[in-house]
Write a protein that holds these residues in place. Structure first.
Motif, short mmCIF file in Angstrom:
data_model
loop_
_atom_site.label_atom_id
_atom_site.label_comp_id
_atom_site.label_asym_id
_atom_site.label_seq_id
_atom_site.Cartn_x
_atom_site.Cartn_y
_atom_site.Cartn_z
N ILE A 318 0.84 -1.20 0.00
CA ILE A 318 0.00 0.00 0.00
C ILE A 318 0.87 1.25 0.00
CG2 ILE A 318 -1.68 1.34 1.32
CD1 ILE A 318 -2.91 -1.27 2.26
N ALA A 319 1.92 1.26 0.82
CA ALA A 319 2.81 2.42 0.87
C ALA A 319 3.47 2.67 -0.48
CB ALA A 319 3.87 2.22 1.94
N GLU A 320 3.86 1.61 -1.16
CA GLU A 320 4.48 1.76 -2.48
C GLU A 320 3.53 2.45 -3.44
OE1 GLU A 320 5.64 -2.13 -3.66
OE2 GLU A 320 7.05 -2.39 -2.01
N ARG A 321 2.25 2.05 -3.42
CA ARG A 321 1.27 2.66 -4.31
C ARG A 321 1.01 4.11 -3.95
NH1 ARG A 321 -3.68 -1.54 -4.72
NH2 ARG A 321 -4.64 0.34 -5.58
N LEU A 322 0.93 4.40 -2.65
CA LEU A 322 0.66 5.78 -2.22
C LEU A 322 1.81 6.71 -2.58
CD1 LEU A 322 -0.93 5.12 1.30
CD2 LEU A 322 -2.12 5.90 -0.77
N ILE A 323 3.04 6.24 -2.39
CA ILE A 323 4.20 7.07 -2.73
C ILE A 323 4.24 7.34 -4.23
CG2 ILE A 323 6.72 7.08 -2.85
CD1 ILE A 323 6.67 5.58 -0.11
N ALA A 324 3.97 6.32 -5.04
CA ALA A 324 3.96 6.50 -6.49
C ALA A 324 2.86 7.47 -6.90
CB ALA A 324 3.77 5.16 -7.19
N ASP A 325 1.69 7.38 -6.27
CA ASP A 325 0.59 8.27 -6.59
C ASP A 325 0.91 9.71 -6.19
OD1 ASP A 325 -1.82 8.45 -7.87
OD2 ASP A 325 -3.04 7.92 -6.13
N ALA A 326 1.57 9.87 -5.04
CA ALA A 326 1.99 11.21 -4.62
C ALA A 326 2.97 11.80 -5.63
CB ALA A 326 2.63 11.15 -3.24
N GLY A 334 7.08 21.09 -5.81
CA GLY A 334 6.25 20.72 -4.65
C GLY A 334 6.98 19.77 -3.71
N GLU A 335 6.46 19.64 -2.50
CA GLU A 335 7.11 18.83 -1.47
C GLU A 335 6.20 17.70 -0.99
OE1 GLU A 335 9.87 22.37 0.56
OE2 GLU A 335 8.25 21.42 1.72
N LEU A 336 6.79 16.51 -0.89
CA LEU A 336 6.15 15.36 -0.26
C LEU A 336 6.84 15.11 1.07
CD1 LEU A 336 4.48 12.74 0.00
CD2 LEU A 336 6.19 11.61 -1.47
N TRP A 337 6.12 15.33 2.17
CA TRP A 337 6.65 15.06 3.50
C TRP A 337 6.10 13.72 3.96
CZ3 TRP A 337 9.82 18.00 6.89
CH2 TRP A 337 10.28 19.20 6.34
N CYS A 338 7.01 12.81 4.29
CA CYS A 338 6.62 11.44 4.61
C CYS A 338 7.27 10.99 5.92
CB CYS A 338 7.03 10.52 3.46
SG CYS A 338 6.46 8.81 3.61
N VAL A 339 6.51 10.33 6.77
CA VAL A 339 7.07 9.70 7.96
C VAL A 339 6.85 8.19 7.80
CG1 VAL A 339 4.91 10.01 9.27
CG2 VAL A 339 7.07 9.60 10.49
N TRP A 340 7.89 7.43 8.09
CA TRP A 340 7.78 5.99 7.86
C TRP A 340 8.64 5.22 8.87
CZ3 TRP A 340 12.74 4.68 5.84
CH2 TRP A 340 13.42 5.71 5.19
N ASN A 341 8.25 3.97 9.07
CA ASN A 341 8.98 3.11 10.00
C ASN A 341 10.39 2.88 9.49
OD1 ASN A 341 5.99 2.45 10.28
ND2 ASN A 341 6.82 1.48 12.09
N SER A 342 11.37 3.31 10.28
CA SER A 342 12.77 3.28 9.84
C SER A 342 13.22 1.93 9.30
CB SER A 342 13.68 3.73 10.99
OG SER A 342 13.41 5.08 11.34
N PRO A 343 12.85 0.80 9.91
CA PRO A 343 13.33 -0.49 9.38
C PRO A 343 12.81 -0.83 7.99
CG PRO A 343 12.61 -0.73 11.66
CD PRO A 343 12.14 0.62 11.20
N LEU A 344 11.75 -0.15 7.50
CA LEU A 344 11.17 -0.51 6.21
C LEU A 344 11.94 0.06 5.02
CD1 LEU A 344 7.35 -0.23 7.00
CD2 LEU A 344 8.77 -2.29 6.88
N GLY A 345 12.70 1.09 5.21
CA GLY A 345 13.56 1.58 4.15
C GLY A 345 12.87 2.05 2.90
N TYR A 346 11.98 3.03 3.03
CA TYR A 346 11.25 3.55 1.88
C TYR A 346 12.07 4.53 1.03
CZ TYR A 346 6.84 1.74 3.83
OH TYR A 346 5.83 0.95 4.30
N ARG A 347 13.28 4.85 1.44
CA ARG A 347 14.05 5.87 0.75
C ARG A 347 14.17 5.63 -0.77
NH1 ARG A 347 17.92 9.71 2.80
NH2 ARG A 347 18.53 11.00 1.03
#
Length: 372
Positions: A318-326, A334-347
């Motif tokens: 779900i996070a992958e889809r939301l980030i791509a949609d953003a 424009g700016e996307l501000w995101c908070v995420w669980n550090s172990p998941l490594g969304y960078r």
């Protein structure tokens, strides 16, 4: 393979996340239907209510087992669309979507329920059924044993005179509830917080993530509110109870916020919270799959505290889809501000959107800002 097994085998999750590790049904769906048939002495009655169906297994299974009219409530708009897609594929009809309100259960004598993991969500459902359904209503509520607790029995006992459990089958179990106590409705509920020195009320329905609390991820992102782009229009993506978007609207009287979430409970909670905080004229809440309907390259500021579960499974889909949609909706600069669980490594996912800078990090959460 019997007819129901054949039906279940054809179910898919789309447009929800599809993965070999994720299924559109499980043994609890079959057990709920079997226990319901035993409870009524054979075929299901013509009128059945289904709550919490994930991708159509209970609704379509009930129609195949004799029901002629199924009133169904699914909190997720993605789940609704999966049911519709599966019904079309199978050539089935006879159900209608409902909000979680009196019209869903008025006069109902049989309710099939996929047990939610949230006790608050179960409490709201139990109160609704026990207040508005027929005096002779039977509730057949099932789930996977590993996600069930004795607290569920006790909670149902607050709304029904009789609650008992079935035997386990394929790591699933069913709770039967009868004898509605007519408890009335105590939802949604509200709680006041102090957010960045300002009072903010959170109003929540039972299925809304974090309830009337402010989760730690949102608190972490809120600490950086003053650093965010000075956009006139902002988006609170996967808004939950709308805490982020409402805090932004309270801090910036000139900003307008679009808050979107797949969850009907989240959207209803956000609308109620915006009203309670006096910003309903500037915070619009819409139930949607991500940012559907938002034009490409149009958003100057997007706030995102993405979920890291798909149902009960820890999964980044779900996070992958939301980030791509953003990334699709973000305007140049424009700016996307995101908070995420550090172990998941969304960078790496964020860097596909644009240049990404780490703003803060600890063992639990990372805050980043991505510029398109």
């Amino acid at each position: 393979m019997n007819d129901r097994d054949a039906l279940f085998a054809r179910l898919r999750r789309r447009p929800d996340v599809e993965d070999d590790a994720l299924q559109a049904h499980d043994a609890s769906d079959a057990l709920i239907l079997d226990e319901a048939a035993k409870a009524v002495g054979g075929s299901l009655p013509a009128d059945v209510v289904v709550i919490g169906d994930r991708h159509g297994a209970l609704t379509l299974g009930a129609l195949a087992a004799g029901a002629e009219r199924v009133r169904v409530h699914q909190d997720s708009i993605v789940g609704e669309r999966a049911l519709d897609a599966n019904a079309a594929e199978l050539g089935m009809s006879g159900y209608e979507h409902h909000a979680l309100d009196a019209s869903l259960v008025e006069g109902a004598r049989l309710v099939l329920l996929q047990l939610p993991r949230s006790l608050d969500e179960l409490d709201e459902i139990a109160e609704l059924v026990a207040t508005h359904a027929d005096e002779g209503v039977r509730v057949v509520a099932g789930g996977r044993v590993k996600h069930m607790t004795m607290s569920m029995n006790a909670l149902l006992g607050r709304s029904f005179r009789y609650v008992h459990a079935s035997l386990g089958w394929r790591k699933s179990r069913v709770l039967h509830a009868e004898g509605p106590l007519r408890p009335g409705i105590s939802w949604p509920r509200a709680r006041r917080h102090v957010v960045r020195g300002r009072e903010q009320e959170v109003v929540a329905h039972g299925a809304a993530f974090a309830g009337t609390s402010i989760d730690i991820g949102a608190q972490t992102l809120l600490a950086h509110l003053d650093e965010m782009a000075d956009a006139t229009h902002a988006i609170d993506l996967a808004c939950g109870t709308g805490v982020l978007g409402i805090a932004l609207a309270l801090a910036r009287p000139g900003v307008r916020v679009l808050a979107t979430d797949a969850s009907a409970a989240a959207v209803a909670s956000t609308r109620a919270s915006a009203e309670a905080n006096g910003v309903a004229d500037r915070v619009e809440a819409l139930q949607a799959d991500g940012l559907e309907g938002v034009p490409d390259r149009s958003a100057g500021l997007i706030l995102l505290n993405p979920p890291f579960h798909v149902g009960a499974a820890v999964h980044t889909g779900i996070a992958e889809r939301l980030i791509a949609d953003a990334g699709r909706a973000l305007a140049p600069g424009g700016e996307l501000w995101c908070v995420w669980n550090s172990p998941l490594g969304y960078r790496p996912l964020l860097e596909r959107v644009g240049a990404t800078r780490q703003v803060s990090r600890n063992a639990k959460f990372t805050v980043t800002v991505t510029t398109c």
